[in-house]
Write a protein that holds these residues in place. Structure first.
Motif, PDB file in Angstrom:
ATOM      1  N   GLY A 114       0.818  -1.213   0.000  1.00 56.83           N
ATOM      2  CA  GLY A 114       0.000   0.000   0.000  1.00 56.83           C
ATOM      3  C   GLY A 114       0.846   1.254   0.000  1.00 56.83           C
ATOM      4  N   THR A 115       0.158   2.378   0.070  1.00 55.39           N
ATOM      5  CA  THR A 115       0.826   3.683   0.127  1.00 55.39           C
ATOM      6  C   THR A 115       0.539   4.300   1.486  1.00 55.39           C
ATOM      7  N   ARG A 143       4.854   2.130  -0.771  1.00 53.87           N
ATOM      8  CA  ARG A 143       5.425   3.471  -0.900  1.00 53.87           C
ATOM      9  C   ARG A 143       5.219   4.201   0.417  1.00 53.87           C
ATOM     10  N   LEU A 206       1.064  14.376  -3.044  1.00 54.37           N
ATOM     11  CA  LEU A 206       0.661  12.992  -3.340  1.00 54.37           C
ATOM     12  C   LEU A 206      -0.860  12.919  -3.471  1.00 54.37           C
ATOM     13  N   PRO A 207      -1.362  11.863  -4.118  1.00 60.03           N
ATOM     14  CA  PRO A 207      -2.824  11.724  -4.241  1.00 60.03           C
ATOM     15  C   PRO A 207      -3.414  11.352  -2.873  1.00 60.03           C
ATOM     16  N   ASP A 209      -6.272  10.880  -1.488  1.00 53.34           N
ATOM     17  CA  ASP A 209      -7.290   9.833  -1.266  1.00 53.34           C
ATOM     18  C   ASP A 209      -6.800   8.427  -1.608  1.00 53.34           C
ATOM     19  N   GLU A 210      -5.569   8.310  -2.118  1.00 57.23           N
ATOM     20  CA  GLU A 210      -5.044   6.960  -2.387  1.00 57.23           C
ATOM     21  C   GLU A 210      -4.130   6.455  -1.269  1.00 57.23           C
ATOM     22  N   VAL A 211      -3.985   7.268  -0.230  1.00 62.28           N
ATOM     23  CA  VAL A 211      -3.102   6.872   0.877  1.00 62.28           C
ATOM     24  C   VAL A 211      -3.872   5.933   1.810  1.00 62.28           C
ATOM     25  N   ASP A 212      -3.285   4.761   2.083  1.00 64.25           N
ATOM     26  CA  ASP A 212      -3.982   3.757   2.893  1.00 64.25           C
ATOM     27  C   ASP A 212      -3.917   4.053   4.383  1.00 64.25           C
ATOM     28  N   TRP A 214      -2.431   7.220   7.281  1.00 60.30           N
ATOM     29  CA  TRP A 214      -1.678   8.432   7.640  1.00 60.30           C
ATOM     30  C   TRP A 214      -1.207   8.288   9.076  1.00 60.30           C
ATOM     31  N   VAL A 235     -10.243  12.855   4.143  1.00 64.63           N
ATOM     32  CA  VAL A 235      -9.676  11.569   4.585  1.00 64.63           C
ATOM     33  C   VAL A 235     -10.517  11.025   5.748  1.00 64.63           C
ATOM     34  N   ARG A 239      -8.437   6.114   8.714  1.00 62.81           N
ATOM     35  CA  ARG A 239      -7.117   6.035   8.057  1.00 62.81           C
ATOM     36  C   ARG A 239      -6.086   6.918   8.737  1.00 62.81           C
TER      37      ARG A 239
END
Ligand code: FES
Length: 354
Positions: A114-115, A143, A206-207, A209-212, A214, A235, A239
């Protein structure tokens, strides 16, 4: 439970911080295998008062895979007037023995694809360094984006370790450093990171809403600003994970604490399968009530930050002075921090084993 561990290295990181490595004997290898993000409670007797003092410090080393020896290294920054951190910076030496509790905490990033992204301030880098280095080494597709803020380059902890991650994982590790008291090279931001700046900076990096996941770690003001910025960017709460350092101890005066306590409250608590019932004395927390009779009650910070004193509220009602450790799902499920809890009903029952 505390274990005496030998110090195998003390490395000076900055003028006011060190990294301390402990040697883990083979029989304690599994006990001290950590999940990235966890911390250790350290204990010593106060030279001034003879009382026991405990402090928690996050583990900065990567988590060892099964079969390999765990490396246990914590980052310690000097706190003004802090007895333990002063001792660690001025006296602690290789060969000394320190009482260390097994790794704890729920600010965690076990390696998974994941990111992920972190926003950290000052010594908040410590657990996040363990998260990023473990994740990038173990998950070939994962990432990690690190946004860190500090006062100056000279005061920045783990500068070399973070630069090393950039060298080893140039395509998967993104680093943004913001210095509040120093001009940087052209193009790099300086000044304080507040909610407004983060709300502008994050979507450009960074995008969002694509971060799995925080991970926010550092002083109260930064963590709250980052959380608000992320929530404002849409967000979901689930998350966002956070850990706050250096909580100001003046937020719950004894008079306020005492006001809500019924005249005669009793506490029943279960710990390691054994129960006891005791009167709660005026102004004390439920942890202090238990500690008067049970020295083995779990705690580390006594400040509502580490979560070591978490207990399940079986009956009754309590009021917590503050809670920087439990997620809302945990409080909704009935968990409280004993070190911050005061009885609201005349009878309260806690279970530390659940
Ligand atoms: S002892 Fe750290 S939160 Fe209670």
């Amino acid at each position: 439970m505390f274990h005496p561990l030998r110090v195998s290295e003390v490395e000076r990181l900055t003028d006011d911080s060190v990294a301390v490595t402990f040697q883990v004997p083979p029989e304690l290898r599994e006990t001290f295998r950590h999940i990235p993000g966890q911390h250790l409670a350290l204990r010593r007797e106060s030279a001034a008062t003879g009382e026991e003092i405990r402090r928690t410090y996050s583990i900065c080393s990567p988590a060892a895979p099964q079969g390999e020896d765990p490396v246990l290294r914590v980052g310690i920054r000097l706190v003004d007037g802090g007895e333990f951190s002063t001792y660690a910076l001025k006296e602690l030496a290789v060969g000394d023995t320190v009482d260390v509790m097994e790794p704890m905490g729920r600010f965690l990033l076990p390696p998974r694809p994941g990111t992920f992204a972190a926003i950290v301030g000052g010594s908040g880098i410590t657990p996040v360094l363990s998260m990023a280095s473990t994740l990038l080494a173990r998950e070939p597709e994962a990432r990690f984006c690190l946004i860190r803020s500090d006062r100056t380059a000279a005061s920045t902890m783990f500068l070399d370790e973070v630069a090393d991650l950039k060298d080893r994982f140039p395509d998967r590790f993104q680093l943004v450093t913001v210095l509040s008291r120093e001009e940087q090279q052209a193009g790099l931001p300086s000044g304080r990171l507040d909610q407004e700046r983060l709300a502008g900076l994050l979507p450009a990096l960074l995008p969002v809403d694509e971060v799995d996941g925080w991970f926010l770690c550092g002083p109260f003001g930064l963590v709250i600003a980052a959380e608000r910025a992320l929530r404002g960017l849409g967000v979901e709460r689930g998350r966002i994970h956070q850990e706050i350092f250096h909580v100001d101890d003046g937020s719950s005066p004894a008079a306020v604490r005492a006001a809500a306590i019924p005249a005669r409250a009793t506490l029943t608590a279960t710990l390691d399968g054994r129960s006891g019932t005791w009167p709660v004395q005026e102004g004390e927390s439920l942890l202090e009530t238990v500690l008067r009779s049970r020295a083995d009650a779990p705690y580390a910070c006594k400040g509502g930050v580490c979560g070591t004193c978490r207990a399940f509220l079986v009956t009754g009602e309590v009021r917590m002075d503050r809670n920087y450790a439990l997620e809302s799902e945990e409080t909704d499920a009935g968990y409280v921090l004993a070190c911050q809890s005061h009885p609201v009903t005349p009878e309260v029952e806690l279970d530390f084993d659940r």
